[in-house]
Write a protein that holds these residues in place. Sequence first.
Motif, PDB file in Angstrom:
ATOM      1  N   GLY A 170       0.833  -1.196   0.000  1.00 16.62           N
ATOM      2  CA  GLY A 170       0.000   0.000   0.000  1.00 16.62           C
ATOM      3  C   GLY A 170       0.861   1.236   0.000  1.00 16.62           C
ATOM      4  O   GLY A 170       2.091   1.177  -0.139  1.00 16.62           O
ATOM      5  N   VAL A 171       0.216   2.383   0.180  1.00 16.44           N
ATOM      6  CA  VAL A 171       0.914   3.660   0.086  1.00 16.44           C
ATOM      7  C   VAL A 171       1.984   3.814   1.161  1.00 16.44           C
ATOM      8  O   VAL A 171       2.994   4.517   0.961  1.00 16.44           O
ATOM      9  N   ASP A 172       1.831   3.148   2.291  1.00 14.18           N
ATOM     10  CA  ASP A 172       2.814   3.271   3.373  1.00 14.18           C
ATOM     11  C   ASP A 172       4.172   2.711   2.988  1.00 14.18           C
ATOM     12  O   ASP A 172       5.184   3.021   3.636  1.00 14.18           O
ATOM     13  N   ASP A 173       4.221   1.902   1.943  1.00 16.52           N
ATOM     14  CA  ASP A 173       5.478   1.269   1.534  1.00 16.52           C
ATOM     15  C   ASP A 173       6.139   1.959   0.345  1.00 16.52           C
ATOM     16  O   ASP A 173       7.063   1.408  -0.254  1.00 16.52           O
ATOM     17  N   LEU A 174       5.684   3.158  -0.005  1.00 19.89           N
ATOM     18  CA  LEU A 174       6.204   3.828  -1.203  1.00 19.89           C
ATOM     19  C   LEU A 174       7.359   4.789  -0.928  1.00 19.89           C
ATOM     20  O   LEU A 174       7.907   5.368  -1.862  1.00 19.89           O
ATOM     21  N   GLY A 175       7.746   4.959   0.307  1.00 16.81           N
ATOM     22  CA  GLY A 175       8.868   5.844   0.625  1.00 16.81           C
ATOM     23  C   GLY A 175      10.144   5.383  -0.053  1.00 16.81           C
ATOM     24  O   GLY A 175      10.524   4.209   0.056  1.00 16.81           O
ATOM     25  N   GLY A 176      10.814   6.297  -0.757  1.00 15.28           N
ATOM     26  CA  GLY A 176      12.061   5.977  -1.428  1.00 15.28           C
ATOM     27  C   GLY A 176      11.907   5.145  -2.680  1.00 15.28           C
ATOM     28  O   GLY A 176      12.905   4.778  -3.311  1.00 15.28           O
ATOM     29  N   ARG A 177      10.686   4.852  -3.090  1.00 14.33           N
ATOM     30  CA  ARG A 177      10.444   4.008  -4.273  1.00 14.33           C
ATOM     31  C   ARG A 177      10.225   4.867  -5.520  1.00 14.33           C
ATOM     32  O   ARG A 177       9.888   6.047  -5.438  1.00 14.33           O
ATOM     33  N   LYS A 178      10.382   4.224  -6.685  1.00 13.67           N
ATOM     34  CA  LYS A 178      10.027   4.847  -7.952  1.00 13.67           C
ATOM     35  C   LYS A 178       8.536   4.626  -8.170  1.00 13.67           C
ATOM     36  O   LYS A 178       8.082   3.493  -8.311  1.00 13.67           O
ATOM     37  N   VAL A 179       7.777   5.719  -8.178  1.00  9.69           N
ATOM     38  CA  VAL A 179       6.327   5.631  -8.262  1.00  9.69           C
ATOM     39  C   VAL A 179       5.847   6.257  -9.567  1.00  9.69           C
ATOM     40  O   VAL A 179       6.071   7.431  -9.833  1.00  9.69           O
ATOM     41  N   ILE A 180       5.167   5.451 -10.361  1.00 12.85           N
ATOM     42  CA  ILE A 180       4.616   5.895 -11.642  1.00 12.85           C
ATOM     43  C   ILE A 180       3.258   6.547 -11.400  1.00 12.85           C
ATOM     44  O   ILE A 180       2.428   6.022 -10.650  1.00 12.85           O
ATOM     45  N   GLN A 195       4.128  10.527   0.823  1.00  9.83           N
ATOM     46  CA  GLN A 195       5.471   9.954   0.789  1.00  9.83           C
ATOM     47  C   GLN A 195       6.427  10.934   0.107  1.00  9.83           C
ATOM     48  O   GLN A 195       6.703  10.837  -1.093  1.00  9.83           O
ATOM     49  N   PRO A 196       6.970  11.912   0.874  1.00 13.09           N
ATOM     50  CA  PRO A 196       7.840  12.941   0.282  1.00 13.09           C
ATOM     51  C   PRO A 196       9.100  12.396  -0.368  1.00 13.09           C
ATOM     52  O   PRO A 196       9.675  13.063  -1.241  1.00 13.09           O
ATOM     53  N   THR A 197       9.547  11.202   0.035  1.00 11.89           N
ATOM     54  CA  THR A 197      10.803  10.671  -0.523  1.00 11.89           C
ATOM     55  C   THR A 197      10.570   9.805  -1.757  1.00 11.89           C
ATOM     56  O   THR A 197      11.528   9.298  -2.344  1.00 11.89           O
TER      57      THR A 197
END
Length: 306
Positions: A170-180, A195-197
């Motif tokens: 979910g969205v909580d795991d998107l920190g530091g990830r490449k998000v399309i 997720q600012p990072t």
Amino acid sequence: MKGRVLLVTAGTLAVVLAGCGSGGESAVPPAGGATTSPDLFKDAPVAEAAAILPGSTMERIKQRGKLIVAEALDAPLLSQQNPSNPDEVTGFDADLAKLLAVYILGKPEVEIVPPATETREALLANGTVDVVFNTYTITEERATQVAFAGPYFESGLAVAVKSGNTGIKGVDDLGGRKVIVGANTPAVTEVPKVQPTAQIITFGTDPQAVTALLQGRGDAYVQDLTILASDAKANPQLSVVGNPFTKEPYGIGLKHGDDDFKKFVNDWLKKVQDGGQWAQAWKSSLGTVVDSAPPTPPAIGSVPGS
């Protein structure tokens, strides 16, 4: 009663949209699994003669004999054209448009004009279409250009990953990830708030974004839940994870300032919600990939801009 769909051809559409802007092309994916229930129109409400006001949009539609709708043809579970039968378009938005046609005409007679995101307002303003059913999120800014009946459905931004990716739930795991994300969609601004990072990568169309995710050019794809559900139905390699982290109220786009038609459409929407046709349309479309009972429809007029 079976809905009859007329489609504006590509050549005709090019003329219709001249001066209204242009959008990217996308291929029609395989049929997404939605079907129109044979009983959907059986007891569908039909407006009383007194509701078709003289000189109104409703009267013009009735005299014309068809409802003209801006609606996608490449959105499985929402409005998907059958490749083997181009006259057949099914999905949640498609069925609601046919139900509105029944309310006005007594039959599900619609003509579809496929819109681009940037041309929806122009199509309404110049009278090319009567209504827009096109995952049209209600905002106060948009409401200065068009009128919105509804909301008729509430979705929200959700997360999709390539199947087998267990590290993102979910969205909580998107920190530091490449998000399309899709260009000019709410995800562009909403993901950084949560997720600012996250590293944001934008693509112009949904098919481009899905392809990029499946090719590994990003770790996750954030888009509206209903669009991701359609993508997952058409692409088994894609999985929707977690719950929506925003609220996206969808409205039925109408010409700005047409208060009589807005009231008419809102009255119809309440009738199909109370009569069970709204839930029936959901069950045969989005409900085929969501393991739950039909959601409670949002209250009509409940969001700013509606």
